[in-house]
Design a protein around this motif. Structure first.
Motif, PDB file in Angstrom:
ATOM      1  N   LEU A  51       3.830  16.810  -1.577  1.00 39.69           N
ATOM      2  CA  LEU A  51       2.649  16.075  -1.628  1.00 39.69           C
ATOM      3  C   LEU A  51       2.064  15.534  -0.193  1.00 39.69           C
ATOM      4  CD1 LEU A  51       3.599  13.771  -4.702  1.00 39.69           C
ATOM      5  CD2 LEU A  51       1.860  15.808  -4.709  1.00 39.69           C
ATOM      6  N   ILE A  52       3.367  15.278   0.827  1.00 36.03           N
ATOM      7  CA  ILE A  52       2.555  14.877   2.241  1.00 36.03           C
ATOM      8  C   ILE A  52       2.176  16.140   2.834  1.00 36.03           C
ATOM      9  CG2 ILE A  52       3.687  14.005   4.468  1.00 36.03           C
ATOM     10  CD1 ILE A  52       5.581  12.493   2.541  1.00 36.03           C
ATOM     11  N   GLU A  53       2.857  17.283   2.762  1.00 39.84           N
ATOM     12  CA  GLU A  53       2.226  18.415   3.387  1.00 39.84           C
ATOM     13  C   GLU A  53       0.723  18.997   2.828  1.00 39.84           C
ATOM     14  OE1 GLU A  53       5.326  21.335   3.112  1.00 39.84           O
ATOM     15  OE2 GLU A  53       6.790  19.997   4.254  1.00 39.84           O
ATOM     16  N   SER A  54       0.622  18.587   1.518  1.00 36.51           N
ATOM     17  CA  SER A  54      -0.711  19.353   1.075  1.00 36.51           C
ATOM     18  C   SER A  54      -1.701  18.202   1.085  1.00 36.51           C
ATOM     19  CB  SER A  54      -0.461  19.739  -0.375  1.00 36.51           C
ATOM     20  OG  SER A  54      -0.170  18.471  -1.100  1.00 36.51           O
ATOM     21  N   ASP A  97      -3.446   9.255   2.198  1.00 39.74           N
ATOM     22  CA  ASP A  97      -2.573   9.604   1.135  1.00 39.74           C
ATOM     23  C   ASP A  97      -1.258  10.024   1.858  1.00 39.74           C
ATOM     24  OD1 ASP A  97      -4.137   9.536  -0.944  1.00 39.74           O
ATOM     25  OD2 ASP A  97      -5.012  11.636  -0.627  1.00 39.74           O
ATOM     26  N   VAL A  98      -1.418  10.563   3.161  1.00 40.92           N
ATOM     27  CA  VAL A  98      -0.057  10.822   3.763  1.00 40.92           C
ATOM     28  C   VAL A  98       0.487   9.653   4.091  1.00 40.92           C
ATOM     29  CG1 VAL A  98       0.683  11.804   5.844  1.00 40.92           C
ATOM     30  CG2 VAL A  98      -1.083  12.995   4.948  1.00 40.92           C
ATOM     31  N   VAL A  99      -0.161   8.490   4.441  1.00 42.31           N
ATOM     32  CA  VAL A  99       0.548   7.247   4.613  1.00 42.31           C
ATOM     33  C   VAL A  99       1.350   6.614   3.421  1.00 42.31           C
ATOM     34  CG1 VAL A  99       0.172   4.719   5.327  1.00 42.31           C
ATOM     35  CG2 VAL A  99      -0.776   6.528   6.658  1.00 42.31           C
ATOM     36  N   LYS A 100       0.487   6.776   2.238  1.00 46.20           N
ATOM     37  CA  LYS A 100       1.084   6.348   1.062  1.00 46.20           C
ATOM     38  C   LYS A 100       2.263   7.137   0.523  1.00 46.20           C
ATOM     39  CE  LYS A 100      -0.498   6.296  -3.896  1.00 46.20           C
ATOM     40  NZ  LYS A 100      -1.408   6.342  -4.727  1.00 46.20           N
ATOM     41  N   ARG A 101       2.137   8.323   0.636  1.00 39.95           N
ATOM     42  CA  ARG A 101       3.228   9.309   0.170  1.00 39.95           C
ATOM     43  C   ARG A 101       4.500   9.104   1.305  1.00 39.95           C
ATOM     44  NH1 ARG A 101       2.264  10.017  -4.956  1.00 39.95           N
ATOM     45  NH2 ARG A 101       0.137  11.355  -5.059  1.00 39.95           N
ATOM     46  N   ASN A 102       4.197   8.726   2.516  1.00 39.72           N
ATOM     47  CA  ASN A 102       5.387   8.389   3.664  1.00 39.72           C
ATOM     48  C   ASN A 102       6.113   6.954   3.111  1.00 39.72           C
ATOM     49  OD1 ASN A 102       5.900  10.607   5.413  1.00 39.72           O
ATOM     50  ND2 ASN A 102       3.948  10.013   6.326  1.00 39.72           N
ATOM     51  N   GLU A 103       5.199   6.147   2.555  1.00 37.38           N
ATOM     52  CA  GLU A 103       5.667   4.943   2.310  1.00 37.38           C
ATOM     53  C   GLU A 103       6.405   4.948   1.060  1.00 37.38           C
ATOM     54  OE1 GLU A 103       2.282   2.163   1.938  1.00 37.38           O
ATOM     55  OE2 GLU A 103       2.258   1.857   4.129  1.00 37.38           O
ATOM     56  N   GLN A 104       6.125   5.829  -0.050  1.00 29.41           N
ATOM     57  CA  GLN A 104       6.765   6.066  -1.118  1.00 29.41           C
ATOM     58  C   GLN A 104       7.960   6.855  -1.077  1.00 29.41           C
ATOM     59  OE1 GLN A 104       3.694   8.449  -3.322  1.00 29.41           O
ATOM     60  NE2 GLN A 104       3.352   6.726  -4.631  1.00 29.41           N
ATOM     61  N   ARG A 105       7.989   7.871   0.066  1.00 26.01           N
ATOM     62  CA  ARG A 105       8.993   8.297   0.299  1.00 26.01           C
ATOM     63  C   ARG A 105      10.117   7.398   0.928  1.00 26.01           C
ATOM     64  NH1 ARG A 105       9.061  12.766   4.768  1.00 26.01           N
ATOM     65  NH2 ARG A 105       8.364  10.976   5.712  1.00 26.01           N
ATOM     66  N   HIS A 106       9.778   6.600   1.680  1.00 28.32           N
ATOM     67  CA  HIS A 106      10.837   5.623   2.362  1.00 28.32           C
ATOM     68  C   HIS A 106      11.376   4.667   1.376  1.00 28.32           C
ATOM     69  CE1 HIS A 106      12.585   2.943   5.244  1.00 28.32           C
ATOM     70  NE2 HIS A 106      11.906   2.088   4.727  1.00 28.32           N
ATOM     71  N   ALA A 107      10.496   4.102   0.460  1.00 30.90           N
ATOM     72  CA  ALA A 107      10.768   3.227  -0.682  1.00 30.90           C
ATOM     73  C   ALA A 107      11.791   3.904  -1.629  1.00 30.90           C
ATOM     74  CB  ALA A 107       9.647   2.810  -1.392  1.00 30.90           C
ATOM     75  N   PHE A 108      11.490   4.978  -1.948  1.00 28.51           N
ATOM     76  CA  PHE A 108      12.185   5.763  -2.804  1.00 28.51           C
ATOM     77  C   PHE A 108      13.682   5.964  -1.962  1.00 28.51           C
ATOM     78  CE2 PHE A 108      13.841   9.960  -4.846  1.00 28.51           C
ATOM     79  CZ  PHE A 108      14.163   9.585  -5.889  1.00 28.51           C
ATOM     80  N   SER A 109      13.851   6.395  -1.053  1.00 29.75           N
ATOM     81  CA  SER A 109      15.138   6.492  -0.313  1.00 29.75           C
ATOM     82  C   SER A 109      16.045   5.587  -0.566  1.00 29.75           C
ATOM     83  CB  SER A 109      15.013   7.084   1.225  1.00 29.75           C
ATOM     84  OG  SER A 109      14.275   8.313   1.103  1.00 29.75           O
ATOM     85  N   LEU A 110      15.154   4.301  -0.143  1.00 30.37           N
ATOM     86  CA  LEU A 110      16.082   2.978  -0.048  1.00 30.37           C
ATOM     87  C   LEU A 110      16.522   2.613  -1.355  1.00 30.37           C
ATOM     88  CD1 LEU A 110      13.656   0.668   2.259  1.00 30.37           C
ATOM     89  CD2 LEU A 110      16.144   1.635   2.543  1.00 30.37           C
TER      90      LEU A 110
END
Length: 100
Positions: free
Chosen positions: A8-11, A17-30
């Motif tokens: 989703l980040i790449e597309s 949207d990139v910022v939002k997905r990066n935040e989601q990825r970070h939150a999910f990893s945590l």
């Protein structure tokens, strides 16, 4: 799920949207890390009991597992993540993660 977020980040064409997905990825990893630590703690507390049941070939009945508050919350979170990811993969929801 992390691969889905990466895709989703790449597309994403919109920088927000990139910022939002990066935040989601970070939150999910945590969240996954928190769940893993608490589940490992639960398994460690019952390790001797599980080992005894395994060594007996199932002849010995194990204890009733009573998770502490953090372990119980981690179990609920793991179930929540699973249900949301499954719904997303089936196309039943637009967002890949709970609360997003």
């Amino acid at each position: 799920m992390l691969n889905t977020l990466e895709s989703l980040i790449e597309s994403a064409e919109n920088p927000l949207d990139v910022v939002k997905r990066n935040e989601q990825r970070h939150a999910f990893s945590l969240e996954v890390h928190r769940v893993r630590i608490n589940i490992e703690h639960l398994l460690e507390r019952y390790r001797a009991d599980v080992d005894r049941v395994l060594r007996s070939g199932g002849e010995v009945e194990g204890p009733i597992v009573v998770p502490d508050a953090l372990e119980a919350d981690a179990i609920r979170s793991a179930i929540d993540i699973y249900l949301h990811v499954r719904s997303f993969q089936r196309g039943e929801r637009r967002q890949p993660l709970p609360g997003h």
